[in-house]
Design a protein around this motif. Structure first.
Motif, PDB file in Angstrom:
ATOM      1  N   THR A  39       0.821  -1.213  -0.048  1.00 23.26           N
ATOM      2  CA  THR A  39       0.066   0.079   0.123  1.00 23.26           C
ATOM      3  C   THR A  39       0.689   1.243  -0.153  1.00 23.26           C
ATOM      4  O   THR A  39       0.589   2.232  -0.592  1.00 23.26           O
ATOM      5  CB  THR A  39      -1.023   0.216   1.355  1.00 23.26           C
ATOM      6  N   ARG A  40       2.036   1.182   0.748  1.00 23.71           N
ATOM      7  CA  ARG A  40       2.859   2.139   0.513  1.00 23.71           C
ATOM      8  C   ARG A  40       3.331   2.708  -0.670  1.00 23.71           C
ATOM      9  O   ARG A  40       3.556   3.747  -1.149  1.00 23.71           O
ATOM     10  CB  ARG A  40       3.672   2.236   1.882  1.00 23.71           C
ATOM     11  N   TYR A  41       3.806   1.561  -1.291  1.00 23.68           N
ATOM     12  CA  TYR A  41       4.361   1.861  -2.661  1.00 23.68           C
ATOM     13  C   TYR A  41       3.618   2.292  -3.754  1.00 23.68           C
ATOM     14  O   TYR A  41       3.696   3.081  -4.573  1.00 23.68           O
ATOM     15  CB  TYR A  41       5.389   0.802  -3.165  1.00 23.68           C
ATOM     16  N   ALA A  42       2.240   1.613  -3.595  1.00 22.93           N
ATOM     17  CA  ALA A  42       1.126   2.129  -4.159  1.00 22.93           C
ATOM     18  C   ALA A  42       0.888   3.550  -4.133  1.00 22.93           C
ATOM     19  O   ALA A  42       0.438   4.431  -5.422  1.00 22.93           O
ATOM     20  CB  ALA A  42      -0.166   1.434  -4.003  1.00 22.93           C
ATOM     21  N   ASN A  43       0.695   3.795  -2.864  1.00 18.89           N
ATOM     22  CA  ASN A  43       0.704   5.359  -2.747  1.00 18.89           C
ATOM     23  C   ASN A  43       1.749   6.235  -3.084  1.00 18.89           C
ATOM     24  O   ASN A  43       1.669   7.544  -3.795  1.00 18.89           O
ATOM     25  CB  ASN A  43       0.345   5.830  -1.371  1.00 18.89           C
TER      26      ASN A  43
END
Length: 193
Positions: A164-168
């Motif tokens: 989720t952090r790299y997607a954001n």
């Protein structure tokens, strides 16, 4: 920050695959898949294998339950791409109203006591990791959660706290509900590796 190499592919082979898969899907290939084609060392084979094992490997949790866990971690991390993507897969194996109620408030959703207790552990793991204590694991086991279920759920949460952090960070484009649904069918058929 949207990287042009992720959008278009970083090699001729990646560009061709993105075009072919998008055409077969009848929609734009989601950014999560595009990142998998981008520089294999960025997310690479190891992350794909870990994701495949956590989400599709043997588990006492169903695929739909694990996908719902991923969507919940995404919700707690404010990642609309991952909420939409994993909700779309989850509702192919569970009642849509149940998944949506869980995403609204798992404490009042019509889910099993085991799933509710597990989500409480995952919420703390995601939002307040310094507060995670053995007492929470004991509360989950008192609700009927097995040690193996806690290990499997923790793997899902750990993985999606990264994803989720790299997607954001990479500003993943948010597909339409119909595009999420098409991608969900592909994910159930092909998996993550």
């Amino acid at each position: 920050m949207r990287l042009p190499e992720v959008e278009r592919g970083d090699s001729l082979r990646s560009r061709a695959l993105i075009r072919i898969i998008s055409a077969a899907l009848g929609a734009r290939l989601p950014d999560a898949a595009r990142v998998a084609f981008y520089h294999k060392n960025f997310v690479g084979t190891a992350l794909g294998a870990w994701t495949q094992r956590a989400m599709r490997g043997p588990s006492e949790w169903s695929v739909a339950e694990r996908e719902l866990m991923a969507a919940m971690v995404a919700k707690w991390n404010s990642c609309p791409f991952c909420v939409g993507a994993h909700r779309a897969v989850a509702v192919r194996g569970m009642d849509k109203a149940v998944a949506d109620a869980c995403l609204t408030d798992y404490r009042t959703a019509p889910i099993s006591d085991q799933l509710r207790a597990t989500l409480a552990v995952l919420e703390t793991m995601t939002l307040h990791p310094d507060e995670l204590q053995a007492a929470q694991a004991r509360a989950a086991t008192a609700a009927g959660v097995t040690r193996r279920q806690l290990v499997d759920a923790s793997a899902v949460a750990a993985l999606f706290n990264i994803i989720t952090r790299y997607a954001n960070a990479l500003d993943f484009a948010i597909p339409t509900d119909a595009e999420f649904d098409k991608a969900a069918a592909m994910m159930l058929k092909r998996g993550y590796a």
